[in-house]
Write a protein that holds these residues in place. Structure first.
Motif, mmCIF file in Angstrom:
data_model
loop_
_atom_site.group_PDB
_atom_site.id
_atom_site.type_symbol
_atom_site.label_atom_id
_atom_site.label_comp_id
_atom_site.label_asym_id
_atom_site.label_seq_id
_atom_site.Cartn_x
_atom_site.Cartn_y
_atom_site.Cartn_z
ATOM 1 N N ALA A 269 -19.226 1.648 8.018
ATOM 2 C CA ALA A 269 -18.327 0.889 8.895
ATOM 3 C C ALA A 269 -18.893 -0.513 9.080
ATOM 4 O O ALA A 269 -19.561 -0.801 10.074
ATOM 5 N N SER B 115 -19.391 -4.066 10.284
ATOM 6 C CA SER B 115 -18.995 -4.641 11.588
ATOM 7 C C SER B 115 -18.868 -3.593 12.684
ATOM 8 O O SER B 115 -18.704 -3.944 13.839
ATOM 9 N N THR C 142 -17.522 0.721 13.913
ATOM 10 C CA THR C 142 -16.284 1.525 13.919
ATOM 11 C C THR C 142 -15.268 0.876 14.861
ATOM 12 O O THR C 142 -15.644 0.205 15.838
ATOM 13 N N ARG C 143 -14.012 1.112 14.573
ATOM 14 C CA ARG C 143 -12.949 0.550 15.420
ATOM 15 C C ARG C 143 -13.106 1.073 16.860
ATOM 16 O O ARG C 143 -12.948 0.329 17.829
ATOM 17 N N ALA C 144 -13.457 2.382 16.958
ATOM 18 C CA ALA C 144 -13.565 2.981 18.300
ATOM 19 C C ALA C 144 -14.651 2.277 19.116
ATOM 20 O O ALA C 144 -14.449 1.964 20.298
ATOM 21 N N ARG D 217 -16.007 -0.813 18.589
ATOM 22 C CA ARG D 217 -15.675 -2.219 18.842
ATOM 23 C C ARG D 217 -14.628 -2.324 19.958
ATOM 24 O O ARG D 217 -14.676 -3.230 20.792
ATOM 25 N N THR D 218 -13.698 -1.341 19.987
ATOM 26 C CA THR D 218 -12.685 -1.337 21.055
ATOM 27 C C THR D 218 -13.342 -1.093 22.411
ATOM 28 O O THR D 218 -13.044 -1.771 23.406
ATOM 29 N N THR E 121 -11.046 -8.969 22.125
ATOM 30 C CA THR E 121 -10.380 -7.989 21.261
ATOM 31 C C THR E 121 -11.427 -7.409 20.287
ATOM 32 O O THR E 121 -12.471 -8.019 20.065
ATOM 33 N N PRO E 122 -11.132 -6.221 19.702
ATOM 34 C CA PRO E 122 -12.128 -5.579 18.838
ATOM 35 C C PRO E 122 -12.577 -6.459 17.671
ATOM 36 O O PRO E 122 -13.717 -6.350 17.213
ATOM 37 N N ASP E 123 -11.707 -7.368 17.202
ATOM 38 C CA ASP E 123 -12.122 -8.207 16.072
ATOM 39 C C ASP E 123 -13.000 -9.387 16.504
ATOM 40 O O ASP E 123 -13.333 -10.254 15.696
#
Ligand SMILES: Cc1ncc(COP(=O)(O)O)c(C=O)c1O
Length: 485
Positions: free
Chosen positions: A148, A150, A152-154, A156-157, A171-173
């Protein structure tokens, strides 16, 4: 010992004798008193690294002592890392703080050794449960490749939501997950610091940051910070920025390590505006930002009122949860984050998926995690404060409103390097004050973390009380080499 060293300056014996002044030998052999005085003039910058000390015979004449005494004093300096002998060329001043990297000061725990080198707490009581929670949920990820970049999306969220809740919409990004905050700081220096760039730092500061920026070839520009008057830093930083034109700044607005300083809300707003005015990219290290130990609560994050200004925040779960959980992050605007993500992907494909899943579980109940951590740290701080006040009444410190350590001013004339060396004879390991500065600054200071169990804090202060006044510890001596692992 380096054979290729050339003298930057040669010190005349008479001039050195005048610098040393009368040598005071209260309770210590004459050679040690001379070594102590020499170390003091090195520590306060009167003699710089690389300088050649006078020949032994010349100094013994100037000081009116035997040559053997000077030979022993020089030997002691060499053994402590304050000097090197170069065959056929003489004895040269060196800096002990240059010898051991900060990371290598982390030693494995040995029985009978009191380790107060690191301000690193034991694992949060929530960690075991979070590992179990992660194991239960990670199954779904096993069908994929497991990388992953950067983060995991979870995760970063979850990190982004926490910034948003603190007043910095994210934001996650805008997040890159790293292997701890130290890794995050290195990533930032690697991406934005070039050889010769100037980086404004608080002084004292976190030793890992000094090493990180030096390894990028950048030059530290120290600006004094004092927990008793933290906002004075803002005007000093402004002045230094005008004089030195730094491109980057590395700051800890909340519970700076090791000073414990915390900028007021007004102070951090002024500092953020000052950095923006000078076009300085500001790196804000927030590893201790959540560790508030009084009733003041959380202050707005640095840069919150002006989200458009160039700020990079770094953080981790190392202090709030455990240093063994290698999860940290970087937060910035999308453009800077994209550059950081590209650099990071070149050296690290991914942070462990299981640890990231564990971090998600922890962040879901982070308020409870922090309540427990703060309560424990508050008790630890108060225990250490009361021991130091009772047994080391001449040591001064500002009781920190947060963080993990006391930053003590030693009684006049006492050298932190000496205190550390003597403490080692009582099996107590410490990091000398000079680790937290550039050059030889802070030999009159000592950081005492309050992260070890209460019984160890009591024992450590006892050792300091016994050894710092000159009495020898009665435990088995720890060889200085053992400090480096
Ligand atoms: C101010 C500061 N930044 C970064 C770090 C490194 O933290 P991590 O374990 O998350 O890499 C530390 C650890 O002591 C620290 O005090």
């Amino acid at each position: 010992m380096s054979q290729d060293r050339r003298p930057a300056a040669e010190i005349d014996a008479k001039a050195l004798s005048a610098l040393l002044g009368p040598v005071v030998t209260t309770g210590v052999p004459l050679y040690r008193a001379i070594a102590d005085s020499l170390r003091r003039v090195i520590a306060d910058g009167s003699i710089t690294a690389g300088s050649r000390l006078p020949p032994e015979r010349a100094l013994s004449t100037a000081l009116d002592v035997s040559r053997v005494t000077v030979t022993s004093a020089y030997r002691e300096l060499r053994e402590q890392g304050w000097a090197d002998a170069v065959h056929g060329a003489g004895t040269f001043v060196s800096s002990p703080s240059e010898e051991t990297s900060w990371g290598s000061m982390l030693r494995s725990e040995s029985p009978g050794v009191l380790d107060l080198v690191n301000a690193a707490p034991e694992a949060s009581p929530f960690l075991a449960e979070a590992f179990e929670g992660a194991l239960a949920t990670v199954g779904a990820a096993l069908v994929g490749h497991g990388y992953a970049p950067s983060g995991t999306r979870a995760l970063r969220t979850a990190i982004a939501s926490r910034y948003t809740a603190r007043g910095l919409p994210t934001t996650p990004d805008q997040i890159v997950v790293t292997s701890g905050a130290g890794d995050a700081a290195h990533l930032v220096f690697q991406t934005f610091a070039r050889p010769g760039h100037r980086v404004l730092i608080e002084h004292p500061t976190y030793p890992g940051a000094i090493e990180g920026l030096e390894s990028a070839g950048a030059i530290a520009i120290p600006v004094a910070i004092d927990a008793a008057d933290p906002d004075a830093f803002v005007d000093d930083a402004d002045r230094s920025a005008r004089q030195n034109a730094p491109t980057l700044a590395y700051l800890m607005p909340d519970f700076s390590n090791p000073s414990g300083a915390r900028l007021s809300v007004e102070g951090r707003r002024r500092l953020s505006a000052t950095m923006a005015r000078h076009g300085i990219l500001t790196v804000v290290d927030e590893v201790a930002a959540d560790l508030v130990l009084d009733d003041s609560g959380a202050y707005e994050p640095f840069g919150a009122p002006t989200p458009g200004t160039a700020t990079i925040s770094i953080g981790s779960l190392s202090k709030s949860v455990w240093g063994g959980l290698r999860v940290g992050w970087v937060r910035s605007d999308k453009e800077l984050i994209a550059r950081l993500a590209r650099t990071y992907a070149r050296r690290q494909l991914s942070v462990s998926i299981l640890e990231q899943a564990t971090a998600v579980h922890l962040l879901e109940r982070f308020d409870a995690v922090l309540v427990a951590r703060r309560q424990w740290l508050r008790g630890q701080r108060d225990i250490l404060v009361s021991h130091v006040r009772a047994e080391l009444p001449e040591w001064n410190f500002h009781v920190p409103e947060g963080g993990l350590s006391l930053w003590c001013s030693l009684p006049a004339g006492m050298s932190s390097h000496d205190v550390v060396r003597r403490a080692a004879t009582g099996n107590l390991l410490l990091a000398g004050g000079t680790r937290f500065g550039t050059g030889y600054a802070f030999d009159d200071k000592l950081r005492l973390p309050f992260t070890r169990p209460a019984s160890e804090l009591a024992a450590a202060v006892r050792v300091l009380a016994e050894t710092s006044s000159g009495a020898a510890g009665d435990g088995h001596p720890v060889e200085p080499a053992e400090l480096v692992v």
